[in-house]
Design a protein around this motif. Structure first.
Motif, PDB file in Angstrom:
ATOM      1  N   ASP A   1       0.835  -1.210   0.000  1.00 29.41           N
ATOM      2  CA  ASP A   1       0.000   0.000   0.000  1.00 29.41           C
ATOM      3  C   ASP A   1       0.869   1.259   0.000  1.00 29.41           C
ATOM      4  O   ASP A   1       0.598   2.223  -0.733  1.00 29.41           O
ATOM      5  CB  ASP A   1      -0.911   0.007   1.231  1.00 29.41           C
ATOM      6  CG  ASP A   1      -2.173  -0.814   1.011  1.00 29.41           C
ATOM      7  OD1 ASP A   1      -2.543  -1.016  -0.161  1.00 29.41           O
ATOM      8  OD2 ASP A   1      -2.765  -1.262   1.995  1.00 29.41           O
ATOM      9  N   ARG A   2       1.926   1.248   0.815  1.00 29.13           N
ATOM     10  CA  ARG A   2       2.808   2.414   0.874  1.00 29.13           C
ATOM     11  C   ARG A   2       3.544   2.613  -0.443  1.00 29.13           C
ATOM     12  O   ARG A   2       3.707   3.744  -0.916  1.00 29.13           O
ATOM     13  CB  ARG A   2       3.803   2.255   2.024  1.00 29.13           C
ATOM     14  CG  ARG A   2       3.161   2.198   3.411  1.00 29.13           C
ATOM     15  CD  ARG A   2       4.149   2.555   4.499  1.00 29.13           C
ATOM     16  NE  ARG A   2       5.338   1.688   4.489  1.00 29.13           N
ATOM     17  CZ  ARG A   2       5.432   0.543   5.159  1.00 29.13           C
ATOM     18  NH1 ARG A   2       4.396   0.131   5.911  1.00 29.13           N
ATOM     19  NH2 ARG A   2       6.528  -0.163   5.127  1.00 29.13           N
TER      20      ARG A   2
ATOM     21  N   LEU B   1       2.484   1.650  -3.355  1.00 39.36           N
ATOM     22  CA  LEU B   1       1.531   2.010  -4.396  1.00 39.36           C
ATOM     23  C   LEU B   1       1.213   3.495  -4.367  1.00 39.36           C
ATOM     24  O   LEU B   1       0.880   4.096  -5.398  1.00 39.36           O
ATOM     25  CB  LEU B   1       0.252   1.185  -4.237  1.00 39.36           C
ATOM     26  CG  LEU B   1      -0.739   1.209  -5.399  1.00 39.36           C
ATOM     27  CD1 LEU B   1      -0.079   0.779  -6.699  1.00 39.36           C
ATOM     28  CD2 LEU B   1      -1.933   0.305  -5.090  1.00 39.36           C
ATOM     29  N   ASP B   2       1.322   4.134  -3.194  1.00 34.57           N
ATOM     30  CA  ASP B   2       1.065   5.580  -3.096  1.00 34.57           C
ATOM     31  C   ASP B   2       2.058   6.388  -3.930  1.00 34.57           C
ATOM     32  O   ASP B   2       1.769   7.540  -4.300  1.00 34.57           O
ATOM     33  CB  ASP B   2       1.137   6.030  -1.633  1.00 34.57           C
ATOM     34  CG  ASP B   2      -0.050   5.511  -0.827  1.00 34.57           C
ATOM     35  OD1 ASP B   2      -1.078   5.192  -1.452  1.00 34.57           O
ATOM     36  OD2 ASP B   2       0.077   5.409   0.408  1.00 34.57           O
ATOM     37  N   ALA B   3       3.227   5.783  -4.220  1.00 34.85           N
ATOM     38  CA  ALA B   3       4.247   6.504  -4.990  1.00 34.85           C
ATOM     39  C   ALA B   3       4.088   6.331  -6.498  1.00 34.85           C
ATOM     40  O   ALA B   3       4.808   6.964  -7.260  1.00 34.85           O
ATOM     41  CB  ALA B   3       5.639   6.020  -4.571  1.00 34.85           C
TER      42      ALA B   3
ATOM     43  N   ARG C   1      -0.370   8.874 -10.568  1.00 36.46           N
ATOM     44  CA  ARG C   1      -1.810   8.688 -10.717  1.00 36.46           C
ATOM     45  C   ARG C   1      -2.217   8.425 -12.158  1.00 36.46           C
ATOM     46  O   ARG C   1      -3.225   7.766 -12.423  1.00 36.46           O
ATOM     47  CB  ARG C   1      -2.549   9.933 -10.228  1.00 36.46           C
ATOM     48  CG  ARG C   1      -2.419  10.238  -8.759  1.00 36.46           C
ATOM     49  CD  ARG C   1      -2.967   9.132  -7.882  1.00 36.46           C
ATOM     50  NE  ARG C   1      -1.911   8.205  -7.442  1.00 36.46           N
ATOM     51  CZ  ARG C   1      -2.135   7.103  -6.764  1.00 36.46           C
ATOM     52  NH1 ARG C   1      -3.374   6.757  -6.480  1.00 36.46           N
ATOM     53  NH2 ARG C   1      -1.137   6.314  -6.400  1.00 36.46           N
TER      54      ARG C   1
ATOM     55  N   ILE D   1      -2.316   0.797 -11.471  1.00 39.86           N
ATOM     56  CA  ILE D   1      -2.859   0.930 -10.117  1.00 39.86           C
ATOM     57  C   ILE D   1      -4.065   0.011  -9.932  1.00 39.86           C
ATOM     58  O   ILE D   1      -4.206  -0.646  -8.884  1.00 39.86           O
ATOM     59  CB  ILE D   1      -3.241   2.397  -9.851  1.00 39.86           C
ATOM     60  CG1 ILE D   1      -1.976   3.260  -9.804  1.00 39.86           C
ATOM     61  CG2 ILE D   1      -4.036   2.532  -8.558  1.00 39.86           C
ATOM     62  CD1 ILE D   1      -2.251   4.749  -9.720  1.00 39.86           C
TER      63      ILE D   1
ATOM     64  N   ARG E   1      -4.431  -2.819  -7.086  1.00 38.40           N
ATOM     65  CA  ARG E   1      -5.518  -2.805  -6.101  1.00 38.40           C
ATOM     66  C   ARG E   1      -6.326  -4.096  -6.156  1.00 38.40           C
ATOM     67  O   ARG E   1      -6.721  -4.644  -5.123  1.00 38.40           O
ATOM     68  CB  ARG E   1      -6.437  -1.613  -6.367  1.00 38.40           C
ATOM     69  CG  ARG E   1      -5.813  -0.246  -6.170  1.00 38.40           C
ATOM     70  CD  ARG E   1      -5.537   0.026  -4.718  1.00 38.40           C
ATOM     71  NE  ARG E   1      -5.032   1.384  -4.524  1.00 38.40           N
ATOM     72  CZ  ARG E   1      -4.291   1.754  -3.492  1.00 38.40           C
ATOM     73  NH1 ARG E   1      -3.969   0.867  -2.551  1.00 38.40           N
ATOM     74  NH2 ARG E   1      -3.856   2.995  -3.377  1.00 38.40           N
TER      75      ARG E   1
END
Length: 801
Positions: free
Chosen positions: A471-472, A474-476, A479, A485, A489
């Motif tokens: 999760d951490r 994937l935040d990087a 977008r 993404i 997910r």
């Protein structure tokens, strides 16, 4: 002047001295009899051309010699041993007539004189299609004369050309094709070569005039392998000899090299276990015979592509570069230990591949991981996921592996949710480290695959840790990379569903809802190739709905999930759906249907429930309720004991509560006190989480089981007990059905009660109209009725609806 007959030889005549390398070789003492192949050769020479094509050491010559000595040829056998690619036309066309004469074929003009073909008689006009400017000016006339002489015979002539490897379009190739064409039908040509001879094989194959024995046909079988070993005084158990044969691909030279090395070995079986392409004798033989003498580009091509199990021209270019890849077509045509497997794909002979890999590791060890990464990338781009994953593992590249699995939505295959599982080596992956080898943070896909691997090993804390880390990471991810993404997910939700479905159905249900929202954000065709993902989401959602009291929704989800598991080929998910549907029928008090569904869940080929799987406790609980309703207290007690043992490993509060109810029900019956008709109170601890609708349904199940138990106590043990529910006041004669209804008959009956037509039932259940009619007849017979309305009324009396 000719010293033998004092006559002058014509200027254009070829050299008359009898050449060497003609005549059938003697039968070797070491030859292993292969009657299964000599019989094929005997049948093959009834056609114009027989081709034995295989790599060096495949046993082509030995087989042809054995056949020639069987005496089964349709006529004389003329044998010419060629010089391979170096064969000269002038030498070749002195050997052919000499071999024919050696075999007893009458060629009266061979010694020259006025009737000799090169003096210009009628035969001299038969040189069409030949090259008069070749090295020996009289060769076209000679070939035409040989063709005339053979064609005029009534008895066939078999001409064997051993090691025949002329280049396409060369004088030897063109003149041999001419001889074959004009000497018919008496000439029978047998060609032994390492590659396809340039004799228009495609045309011969289409016309049915060609017999072929190729590398796979020439491979030794287990019996022949044992015979070869016996020649060297080696006797191995059949299984060990079979292992050696498989390891060498039945390659004759490899087997004999192994036998020679094994003859002095104190432990032959240990030798076989270690024997491979890195054996010194095998390496020396193949390097000398095949690898040495190749151009640098071809050598580079062979070494680079040796890391592959299968190769085609495009993949070869990807690994070896454009210059080396340009030689692939020629390499494939030469058929040097490169075997065609269809659709432009080839594979190296196993031992030759081993030798190439040994040389690659020795000469360029740093190149090996790079080649594996290139192979993984190309194979992944072309949809060959299994092979791509194997190369990513071989490269020890976690990021490459993670991206492959997640991009192809194959996380379910890591978790063994489908028949097509990815390599077991994946399960050894550990949660992602803070940095990869390059010093950069790993990709989120790497952490996701590590989480799935940890869960597959049963390490839930490690799985949860890796999911949080992904999760951490994937935040990087930018977008704008929405497709990546969404795949991450969705893979995250799949791992959560599997992790929580046994211990936290509510959390698993939330993950299932998230996965179903994400299905619309990934390519539809890719999702269609992963039916296990929809099957898992439906099964998990239905399980969560069941435990929250949404029984109709649970039935819909679990039934849809059951259908989806058929497309996924996942026996485990199918079993879990059946077990949950059986539990649903218990809650509704339909114990007969529950018993049938539980039986289906335990029936092969579905896998059994392993300890730690929550379905095991649920299955035992279902069987306990069925036994209790059937007045079988001992069996019910045993099943409850097994359910408690399973619950200690995989807790499920809802199943535990239902088990406590069954225990109270049995306790009342065993104490001689008839069970109460209604559910009096609840088991302590249940009121805080049990939904009111679900409590009401379970109360009805209690009443049904209690009624069945009371009814069973009043009957003779031989009379049987009705498992479909409690007897009611309005039942009528109380007669049970003639036989239990099947699950499918229950489906048809429920839709019959909804006033659906036969056609509507068929469409709803994906059955044919005739099949529905057959089920209806069976329902009428079992309920002892003859009309729809009567069937529905009778089913309600028996509490089947």
């Amino acid at each position: 002047m000719d010293e033998s007959n004092n006559t002058r030889r014509p200027r254009s005549a070829p050299v008359a001295a009898p050449p060497a390398r003609v005549g059938v070789p003697p039968l070797p003492t070491w030859l292993v009899p292969r009657p299964r192949l000599t019989e094929r050769l005997s049948r093959g020479v009834l056609r114009p051309v027989t081709a034995l094509v295989g790599p060096v050491g495949a046993g082509k010559s030995a087989l042809a010699v054995e056949w020639a000595h069987t005496g089964s040829a349709p006529g004389p056998v003329a044998w010419v041993t060629c010089d391979g690619p170096e064969e000269r036309a002038d030498v070749f066309w002195t050997r052919v007539p000499a071999a024919l004469r050696e075999a007893g074929v009458d060629l009266p003009w061979l010694a020259g004189g006025p009737s000799a073909p090169w003096t210009g008689g009628p035969a001299g006009d038969r040189g069409e299609g030949l090259d008069p400017s070749s090295a020996a000016a009289g060769r076209p006339l000679l070939v035409a004369a040989i063709a005339d002489a053979i064609a005029a015979r009534e008895e066939p002539v078999v001409l064997v050309l051993d090691d025949f490897q002329p280049e396409t379009g060369s004088p030897v190739a063109r003149t041999t094709a001419y001889l074959l064409r004009h000497a018919a039908p008496a000439l029978r040509l047998v060609v032994l070569a390492r590659r396809d001879p340039p004799l228009h094989l495609h045309r011969l194959r289409l016309s049915g005039e060609l017999t072929e024995l190729r590398t796979a046909d020439l491979a030794f079988d287990d019996r022949e392998t044992a015979a070869l070993l016996a020649q060297h005084g080696i006797v191995l158990p059949r299984q060990v000899a079979g292992t050696l044969r498989r390891r060498t691909d039945g390659w004759a030279a490899g087997l004999r090299l192994a036998a020679m090395s094994m003859a002095e070995h104190p432990h032959p079986e240990r030798f076989v276990a270690r024997f491979a392409g890195d054996d010194e004798a095998v390496v020396s033989y193949l390097v000398e015979e095949v690898l040495d003498g190749r151009s640098p580009a071809v050598r580079n091509l062979l070494l680079a592509t040796s890391v592959l199990d299968h190769v085609n021209a495009e993949l070869a270019t990807e690994l070896a570069g454009a210059e080396a890849g340009a030689h692939f077509a020629a390499l494939a045509e030469q058929n040097t230990f490169l075997q065609h497997v269809g659709n432009g794909w080839y594979r190296f002979h196993r031992m030759f591949a081993d030798v190439l890999r040994v040389r690659l590791r020795h000469e360029a060890p740093d190149l090996v991981p790079l080649l594996h990464r290139r192979a993984a990338g190309w194979l992944g781009e072309h949809g060959l996921l299994d092979e791509a994953v194997r190369h990513a593992l071989a490269a020890d590249d976690g990021d490459c592996l993670g991206r492959l699995v997640v991009r192809h939505l194959a996380i379910g295959r890591v978790l063994a949710l489908s028949e097509g599982r990815l390599p077991d080596e994946l399960t050894r992956l550990t949660p992602a480290a803070p940095q990869n080898r390059s010093g950069q943070p790993p990709a989120p896909e790497t952490a996701l695959v590590a989480a799935a691997a940890a869960l597959r090993r049963g390490e839930r804390p490690a799985c949860a840790q890796a999911l949080e880390y992904s999760d951490r990471l994937l935040d990087a991810v930018p977008r704008q990379d929405a497709g990546r993404i969404a795949r991450c997910r969705l893979s995250h939700a799949v791992v959560r569903m599997v992790m929580d479905r046994d211990r936290d159905p509510r959390a698993a249900g939330e993950a299932a809802a998230a996965a179903e929202d994400l299905f619309a954000q990934v390519p539809a065709d890719l999702l269609a190739d992963r039916p296990e993902l929809r099957a898992l989401a439906l099964c998990v959602r239905g399980r969560a709905e069941l435990r929250t009291g949404a029984l109709k929704a649970a039935e819909s989800s679990l039934t849809a999930g059951l259908r989806a598991t058929g497309a996924a080929g996942d026996g485990t998910l199918r079993r879990d759906c059946l077990v949950e549907l059986a539990l649903l029928e218990v809650i509704r008090g339909r114990f007969r249907a529950a018993d049938e569904l539980a039986g289906q869940a335990r029936r092969p080929p579905l896998p059994g429930c392993a300890p730690g799987n929550s379905s095991l406790a649920t299955l035992h609980l279902v069987r306990a309720w069925v036994a209790a309703a059937g007045s079988q207290p001992d069996r019910a007690r045993n099943e409850l004991g097994d359910a408690r043992a399973a619950l200690r490993i995989a807790p499920d509060p809802f199943v535990a509560w239902l088990g406590s109810l069954a225990d109270r029900l049995l306790g009342a019956a065993e104490s001689g006190t008839p069970p109460a008709a209604g559910l009096a109170g609840t088991v302590p601890g249940a009121a805080g989480w049990l939904a009111e609708d679900l409590r009401r349904s379970v109360g009805q199940a209690w009443a049904a089981a209690a009624g069945a138990m009371r009814a069973g106590a009043l009957r003779s043990p031989r009379a049987g007990v009705l498992l479909s529910g409690v007897p009611s006041q309005g039942r009528g004669d109380g007669r049970p059905p003639v036989a239990p209804l099947s699950a499918r008959e229950h489906d048809v009956l429920r839709r019959l009660a909804e006033m659906m037509t036969t056609q509507e039932i068929a469409a709803e259940l994906y059955l044919s109209v005739n099949t529905v009619k057959t089920h209806l007849k069976s329902v009428y017979r079992k309920l002892a009725v003859s009309r729809r309305s009567a069937a529905v009324r009778r089913a309600r009396e028996l509490e089947l609806l």
